[in-house]
Structure formats: C-alpha cells, structure tokens
Design an enzyme around this catalytic site. Structure first.
Site, short mmCIF file in Angstrom:
data_model
loop_
_atom_site.label_atom_id
_atom_site.label_comp_id
_atom_site.label_asym_id
_atom_site.label_seq_id
_atom_site.Cartn_x
_atom_site.Cartn_y
_atom_site.Cartn_z
N TYR A 183 65.37 72.42 30.36
CA TYR A 183 65.76 74.06 30.83
C TYR A 183 64.61 74.53 29.23
O TYR A 183 64.74 73.98 28.02
CB TYR A 183 67.20 74.83 30.39
CG TYR A 183 67.16 75.98 29.94
CD1 TYR A 183 66.85 77.06 31.31
CD2 TYR A 183 67.51 76.61 29.29
CE1 TYR A 183 66.64 78.21 31.27
CE2 TYR A 183 67.14 77.81 29.18
CZ TYR A 183 67.07 78.47 29.90
OH TYR A 183 67.07 80.37 29.77
N ASP B 205 59.41 70.71 23.39
CA ASP B 205 60.56 71.99 23.09
C ASP B 205 62.01 71.59 22.04
O ASP B 205 63.20 71.16 22.43
CB ASP B 205 60.81 72.31 24.48
CG ASP B 205 61.97 73.35 24.31
OD1 ASP B 205 62.40 74.31 22.92
OD2 ASP B 205 62.07 74.26 25.25
N LYS C 110 66.77 78.92 17.19
CA LYS C 110 68.50 78.17 17.45
C LYS C 110 69.04 78.13 15.24
O LYS C 110 69.36 78.77 15.19
CB LYS C 110 69.22 77.20 17.45
CG LYS C 110 69.18 77.46 19.66
CD LYS C 110 69.84 76.53 20.00
CE LYS C 110 69.47 76.46 21.25
NZ LYS C 110 70.96 77.37 22.46
#
Ligand code: HOZ
Length: 419
Positions: A144, A239, A267
């Site tokens: 994702y 990613d 994050k």
C-alpha cells in the site's frame, strides 16, 4: 470494559463522517466492536473517552517511535508556537530537516517536503514518469502506497482489510498504467520487464511490507529489484513511509544495503505531525518545478510545526542509536510469546502475528490467515488493555516508551489467550 462514551461518539460521528472515522481501518469494521475514541496519550499508553487505558502498539500507525508526548518533540512544537504556525514561505528549519534526512539516508541527494505519505508516493511516481518519459508503474500485490489513484491496484492496508479488490472511482485507463505483481517473486518481475521493459517508468516497493501485515523481503530480493531496474532503465522507488527511521536509522535501504533511485518518507520524520518527503537522485529531482517541468506544490508543505517536531525526533534518534536495538529486543520478546498456530513475522520493531502456520511471504500467503481467530485474539488483547492494529493485515509497532512493565503485561495478556 465500558465503551458507552466511545459508542455514543461513534454514533454522533457517523452522521457526518463516513463510518464515523477519518481513515477506514480505525473503524474496527473487520474485527467488530466499538472503535475507541482516544483522549490522551503518554509514553506507550493512551486512554479513551471512557477512561480505559491501553498499551499502544499502533503508535499512530508508526510515527510515535519514541512514544506519546515525547518531551523533546513537545518542546520543539511549543517553541515554534511562539513564532508562527505557517508562512507559506521557506524557513531555515526546513533546510535543517532535509539535511538530517540526507545525512541519514545518502540516496536522498535532493528532497522535497510534502504533507502525507500519499503525496510523497504520488509525487515520486510523477517525477519518475517525467524523468523517464515512460508510463507504466510496477507495484506489488498487498503493498500500500497511500490512496494514489494508480497505486490502489491490489493494494494492502484498508483495501485488504475491507476486502475491496479494486476501488471504485479510479478510471480504468489509470489503473491500466499499473502492473501489480506478487511480492518476493523475482521471476514475475523479470517477466514483466521482458514484456514491457521499455514502458516501465518505475518499480515502487515497500522494502519491508507493513500493509499486508509485516512481510520481510526474501534474501536477494532487493538486489534483484535493483539490478533489473538498472538493466531496463526504470527507477527503483523505495516507499519508506513506514520503514524509514523505523527499521534502522537509515531505513530499510540501510538495513539491506540497497540504493534506490527515489524514496518516500513519512510517519517518523514528522514526530507525530503531518509531514512526508520524497527525494533521491539529484538528476531526477531536478526535474521538479521550479527547476524542471514536473509540477508539484503544497500550501502547508514544510509546515513549521511539523518540521520542528520531525527535526527534534530525528536529532534524538541520531544521538541515541541504541533505541533501535532496544525496541527490536522488546518486539522480539513479545513475538516469542506468540500463541500456537501463529506465524510470526518481524523486522526490528515491526511485527505481525499471522493466524496460520505456513510462511507468509506475499499477499497469497498472507490472505489465507484465519481472520476469525485474529479477531478473537484482537479483542482478547483489547479487553486486557493492549491496543493492536484492528486488522490482520497491518503491522504492530513497538517504541522506546514500551518499558519492561508494558512488555511483561503484553506477554501475560498473549499467554492467557486460549483461542
Ligand atoms: N493506512 C494506515 C495504515 N497502514 C492508516 C490507517 C488509519 O489511520 O486508520
């Protein structure tokens, strides 16, 4: 456990917010029960609107590697409040944050700050297309990369959790620009390059998958990705929104010794505030406007509060490298207590208990996990004050605030599970 107030808040929220939540997984739809409305966090614990307390293994889905309300981060935010919350103009701290990222992750020769992981991956893909003049993207099933139109093909996280194979609202023409291949299969990628080599702009990968649960790369996998991308002139995009400054200070690329062409971060680099970044090879990043003709912009990009929080976080982590062995060790202790009939996947402080016995190396092997048994386990833990991701297909995170007492409490809760 009384959840009356959370239930009342859910009912109120659901009248105005789809599912009562601002991001789908937190709605508890796959595990049932009442999603907890949180009020306060401190260290590794947080408490909900009914006054229930939990040991938190989500950590805001990764950012809170040092726990809730970590003092240096709080102080940095407080200091910025004195000078202004947003200017829409450059500030010195943005350079400092980018310099810290660059020093920790040498492949990040040039960096652009954005506001979310989705923006970072979307922008990285656009630059890859602009640079190569090619159209296709390779992604991997169960990975994702945010809710970018072209990347919601066979995606993990909430898509996997809710069983949405392919989202409505993405035109077929856009979905067709993505080739979704099995993770950890070198032969599938070789075949894709043989068939479409000249059209593939980029291969984007979660170098350790967190979004189908935690799934590590098999030995040699990233080396093969790197070699194939180089051979066919496609850009390799790591990613690292989840893994950056998490699986090691220099991210998964440091852990596995791979140099991607572009990377995305989020994050941890925001210390719990909304920020993300994409960057990599200078020749590629120089395609970004105003230097080049690939357009990407953002009113709140480089927001002073988020930049200050992220800077405080990265500087603390740089000065305290032992954090990584500490949190890896704590996660290993928790994983060692896993119930029978569970496959444990762990990389450092990220882990998942897959309810099933076979190895989990890709989406095919992840999706056969016994989600009914996971659900029973999730509620068993929640009732004992241990807050795990409410989905079989999300990773749990251990942070530096998880002290011995919290780890022991967690292990005792796991060991009392009879399901
Ligand atoms: N997509 C994130 C999890 N991998 C966030 C989920 C949420 O915030 O609900």
């Amino acid at each position: 456990m009384n959840t009356d107030r959370s239930q009342a808040l859910l009912e109120r929220a659901s009248k105005l917010i789809p599912g009562g939540v601002n991001s789908p997984v937190r709605a508890f739809r796959s595990v049932g029960g009442t999603p907890r409305f949180m009020e306060r966090g401190q260290g590794c614990r947080m408490s909900d609107a009914d006054g229930n307390s939990y040991i938190d293994y989500i950590g805001s889905w990764g950012p809170l590697i040092l726990g809730h309300r970590f003092p240096p981060v709080m102080e940095a935010i407080a200091a910025v409040l004195e000078s202004g919350t947003s200017f829409g103009a450059p500030t010195e701290r943005e350079i400092e944050l980018v310099e810290e990222i660059r020093a920790a992750v040498p492949s990040m020769e040039m960096v652009r700050l954005v506001n979310s992981g989705t923006e970072a991956t979307m922008s990285a893909l656009r630059v890859a297309r602009g640079f190569t003049g090619r159209t296709l993207t390779v992604k991997f099933e169960g990975c994702y990369h945010g809710h970018v139109d072209s990347l919601l093909v066979k995606a993990g996280s909430g898509m996997a959790t809710l069983g949405i194979a392919d989202t409505a609202g993405v035109p077929e023409a856009i979905a067709k620009t993505t080739l979704a291949l099995p993770y950890n299969s070198v032969s599938a990628l070789e075949a894709a390059f043989e068939a479409h080599g000249g059209d593939i702009a980029a291969v984007i990968v979660e170098p350790v998958v967190g979004n189908m649960g935690c799934v590590p790369p098999l030995p040699g996998y990233h080396e093969a990705l790197r070699a194939l991308c180089t051979r066919y002139g496609a850009l390799l995009i790591f990613d690292e929104v989840m893994t950056g400054f998490r699986v090691s200070f220099g991210g998964a690329q440091e852990l596995y010794g791979i140099k991607p062409d572009l990377s995305t971060f989020g994050k941890v680099i925001g210390g719990g505030l909304p920020i993300a970044a994409y960057g990599g090879r200078a020749d590629v990043m120089n395609k970004v406007a105003p230097v080049g003709n690939v357009y990407q912009a953002g009113t709140l990009s480089g927001n002073p509060l988020a930049v200050a929080a992220g800077l405080a976080m990265l500087r603390y982590l740089k000065a305290h490298p032992a954090v990584y062995s500490q949190i890896g060790h704590a996660a290993a202790r928790i994983c060692a207590a896993a119930p029978q009939g569970v496959t444990v996947n762990r990389v450092g402080s990220m882990f998942t208990f897959f309810f099933g016995t076979g190895p989990v190396t890709d989406w095919e092997s992840a999706k056969i996990a016994d989600t009914g048994r996971f659900k029973a386990f999730f509620h068993h833990m929640l009732d004992r004050g241990v807050y795990l991701p409410p989905s079989q297909f999300e990773a749990a995170f251990v942070g530096a605030a998880h002290d011995d007492a919290a780890v022991e409490e967690t292990i005792a809760a796991i060991k009392s599970f009879q399901g």
